[in-house]
Design an enzyme around this catalytic site. Structure first.
Site: not given
Length: 320
Positions: A154, A176, A238, A267, A285, A287
């Site tokens: 994506g 996908r 995730r 988490e 975390h 990002g």
């Protein structure tokens, strides 16, 4: 009277100030994580809630709420029971597109950190045990020439491709839907219809897909076992996408060379086994943790809420 908006975590000052100008807003001044009871009370007190990924919003909480809108501060919405929200006709929005570059940067940072053994080197310096340069000390591996397998092509996957190509990596992907031929050529990316086959041939696997019931433990014990002994796993998506127990076994046994993790299965709890392993880089975390991204996320929340209050459909709606 201005509508009441309850915000569950502390946001950038400029965002909170603008919210106070536009809405009646209840802020989280000390930035504590809401307990379940606090969250349920907030959901009964207001029409509009601004939660984050740390707020687990289940069906029971939604069914007992008075919410009309959940304006999520973040892209992922797997912490919200979307089916329950849909049944109650609650509009759910998120903040896509503004943390793409930062998350892709983080994936590269984790690759460099683990493959060049930066984390181990930093610990040696801090311990006071460094005795100077040596030809065989902390030899890592270069990114150039390595096969990078991206799971989830994506926005973030494509942004990671651009960065990885600059390091000379050979780009492969599983998604996908296959990209159109022109985009594939532009990215110099090779599509694999078989995830297992791609995993078995890569030097680095990067997880960039959303978390859904279908991607739960996508990196299972079986798939982790397909990775080459010299390969690395990078996860900025995730934590639940990876079977952490199986990953720990692979790291301990030398089944894979290492891992770079920014997210975790439970988490904020991090499996203690990770803490004793040298061949894993652990980040909390981070990002989207740039000033630019968090500002842009807040601005999107404000636009989504204001659009909803004005009687229009927010652009970033997930539901309704």
């Amino acid at each position: 009277m201005k509508p009441l908006v309850i915000v569950t975590r502390k946001l950038p000052k400029t965002i909170e100030k603008r919210m106070q100008e536009l809405f009646r807003v209840r802020l989280n001044e000390d930035d504590h994580a809401f307990s379940r009871d606090e969250l349920m009370t907030a959901m009964m007190d207001t029409d509009i809630l601004v939660p984050t990924v740390t707020d687990k919003i289940d069906a029971e909480m939604i069914n007992g709420s008075n919410l009309k809108m959940i304006a999520n501060f973040g892209v992922g919405v797997n912490h919200i029971d979307l089916a329950a929200a849909r049944n109650k006709m609650i509009t759910v929005t998120n903040t896509p597109g503004v943390l793409t570059d930062d998350t892709a940067d983080m994936a590269i940072a984790l690759m460099l950190g683990i493959m060049r053994r930066v984390n181990e080197g930093e610990r040696i310096i801090r311990s006071g045990n460094w005795n100077g340069w040596a030809p065989t000390q902390l030899r890592g591996t270069r990114l150039g020439g390595k096969k990078l397998g991206i799971i989830g092509m994506g926005r973030i996957g494509e942004a990671l491709t651009v960065r990885a190509k600059a390091f000379g990596m050979d780009i492969h992907y599983y998604n996908r839907n296959k990209l159109d031929d022109a985009r594939e050529r532009e990215l110099s990316a090779t599509y694999w219809s078989s995830l297992d086959q791609m995993i078995s041939q890569m030097d680095v696997i990067s997880l960039n897909c959303p978390y859904t019931p279908e991607t739960h433990h996508l990196m299972s014990a079986h798939r982790l076992g397909l990775m080459k002994e010299h390969a690395y796993l990078i996860n900025t998506a995730r934590g639940e996408i990876v079977d952490e127990a199986a990953l720990i076994e692979q790291l301990k046994s030398g089944g894979i060379a290492g891992a770079g993790l920014d997210v975790y299965e439970n988490e904020p709890s991090v499996n203690d086994a990770f803490l004793s392993l040298e061949n894993v880089v652990l980040a909390p975390h981070l990002g989207s943790a740039t000033n630019e991204a968090r500002q842009a996320m807040g601005e999107k929340v404000i636009i989504n809420v204001k659009t909803f209050i004005d009687g229009h459909s927010p652009r970033d709606r997930v539901l309704i």
